[in-house]
Enzyme design. Structure first.
Site, PDB file in Angstrom:
ATOM      1  N   SER A 104      24.149  98.754  27.503  1.00 36.53           N
ATOM      2  CA  SER A 104      23.186  99.567  26.760  1.00 36.53           C
ATOM      3  C   SER A 104      23.934 100.562  25.886  1.00 36.53           C
ATOM      4  O   SER A 104      24.862 101.223  26.364  1.00 36.53           O
ATOM      5  CB  SER A 104      22.290 100.364  27.714  1.00 36.53           C
ATOM      6  N   LYS A 113      10.462 103.094  31.529  1.00 39.29           N
ATOM      7  CA  LYS A 113      11.688 103.667  32.109  1.00 39.29           C
ATOM      8  C   LYS A 113      11.495 105.175  32.216  1.00 39.29           C
ATOM      9  O   LYS A 113      11.331 105.855  31.193  1.00 39.29           O
ATOM     10  CB  LYS A 113      12.869 103.338  31.189  1.00 39.29           C
ATOM     11  N   ARG A 119      15.801  93.339  37.162  1.00 35.98           N
ATOM     12  CA  ARG A 119      16.041  94.790  37.131  1.00 35.98           C
ATOM     13  C   ARG A 119      15.144  95.445  38.179  1.00 35.98           C
ATOM     14  O   ARG A 119      14.013  95.832  37.889  1.00 35.98           O
ATOM     15  CB  ARG A 119      15.729  95.331  35.731  1.00 35.98           C
TER      16      ARG A 119
HETATM   17  N1  TZP Z   1      15.875 100.799  28.539  1.00 30.13           N
HETATM   18  C1  TZP Z   1      15.510 101.470  27.451  1.00 30.13           C
HETATM   19  S1  TZP Z   1      13.835 101.444  27.247  1.00 30.13           S
HETATM   20  C2  TZP Z   1      13.599 100.514  28.635  1.00 30.13           C
HETATM   21  C3  TZP Z   1      14.835 100.257  29.221  1.00 30.13           C
HETATM   22  C4  TZP Z   1      15.060  99.483  30.456  1.00 30.13           C
HETATM   23  C5  TZP Z   1      12.265 100.102  29.127  1.00 30.13           C
HETATM   24  C6  TZP Z   1      11.643  99.036  28.296  1.00 30.13           C
HETATM   25  O1  TZP Z   1      10.386  98.685  28.807  1.00 30.13           O
HETATM   26  P1  TZP Z   1       9.160  98.319  27.865  1.00 30.13           P
HETATM   27  O2  TZP Z   1       8.012  98.141  28.823  1.00 30.13           O
HETATM   28  O3  TZP Z   1       9.504  97.023  27.203  1.00 30.13           O
HETATM   29  O4  TZP Z   1       8.964  99.449  26.907  1.00 30.13           O
END
Ligand code: TZP
Ligand code: MG
Length: 221
Positions: free
Chosen positions: A117, A146, A46
């Site tokens: 998602s 994010k 990603r």
């Molecule tokens: N989609 C929803 S939350 C997120 C994504 C890509 C980020 C998740 O990252 P982390 O560091 O595991 O909280």
């Protein structure tokens, strides 16, 4: 999807590590190698957000990470970029609600793994109708990884999806660590997907081990 492939996908989703170069403070290749040693079961490339690599650099990094995954039989999934996934012959693609429709992507990728998602029941049902193989649901807990993440919604959304009879493989995402992973599984997820809990851990290997242990304990409870 046939029951057996659904069951094996559920196993592959137990500890789903997601990473791009800007999620790491050191070499992404080293981080992934350690995460694999620790027992991750699936990997998503990603490369997005602040500091993301150019297309050419992205391709080169993706190639290296994919080779490592192949060596260890870890499915390699590409986030968003269907063309990159096809070019690399990746194992699958993960798309969000703002990307191309899942049924359009399904046509392009054939029987590769398709993850979508979903933030609520309606999005989950639509993704299933359009051919998703698994859902990423969240953010479950607050996350700072994010930038445009929606508000954290807790584990109730997972329970709701299972109460409505959704049997598709599901991973929780957002703010998940070895300390709260059990709650995510207890609410109905088949696995946890994490970025920073592994990518920024002092030991990605230990962090992956702890996550794998928490998930397997919760599945046996
Ligand atoms: N989609 C929803 S939350 C997120 C994504 C890509 C980020 C998740 O990252 P982390 O560091 O595991 O909280
Ligand atoms: Mg997306």
């Amino acid at each position: 999807m046939a029951q057996t492939s659904m069951d094996s996908l559920k196993e592959q989703l137990r500890v789903y590590f997601i990473m791009g170069s800007n999620n790491c403070e050191r070499s992404p290749l080293e981080v992934l190698a350690e995460a694999i040693e620790g027992g991750i079961t699936m990997f998503q490339f990603r490369e997005k957000g602040k500091g993301a690599l150019s297309k050419k650099e992205q391709y080169a990094l993706a190639k290296e990470l994919q080779a490592l995954c192949r060596k260890h039989h870890i499915p390699f999934i590409v986030n968003d970029d269907v063309e990159l996934a096809l070019e690399l012959d990746a194992d699958g693609v993960h798309i969000g609600q703002d990307d191309e429709r899942a049924d359009v992507v399904r046509k392009k990728i054939g029987n590769k793994i398709l993850g979508v998602s979903a933030h609520n029941l309606a999005e989950a049902k639509r993704a299933i109708e359009q051919g998703a193989d698994y859902l990423g649901v969240g953010p479950i807990f607050p996350t700072s990884t994010k930038e445009d993440a929606k508000a954290a919604q807790g584990t109730a959304v997972l329970r709701l999806m299972r109460e409505h009879g959704l049997s598709i493989p599901i991973v929780g995402i957002g703010g998940i660590t070895a300390n709260n992973a059990k709650k995510v599984i207890a609410a109905g997820a088949d696995g946890v997907s994490v970025i920073s809990a592994i990518s920024l851990a002092p030991s990605p290997k230990k962090s992956a081990e702890w996550l794998a242990r928490a998930v397997s304990e919760a599945l046996n409870e």
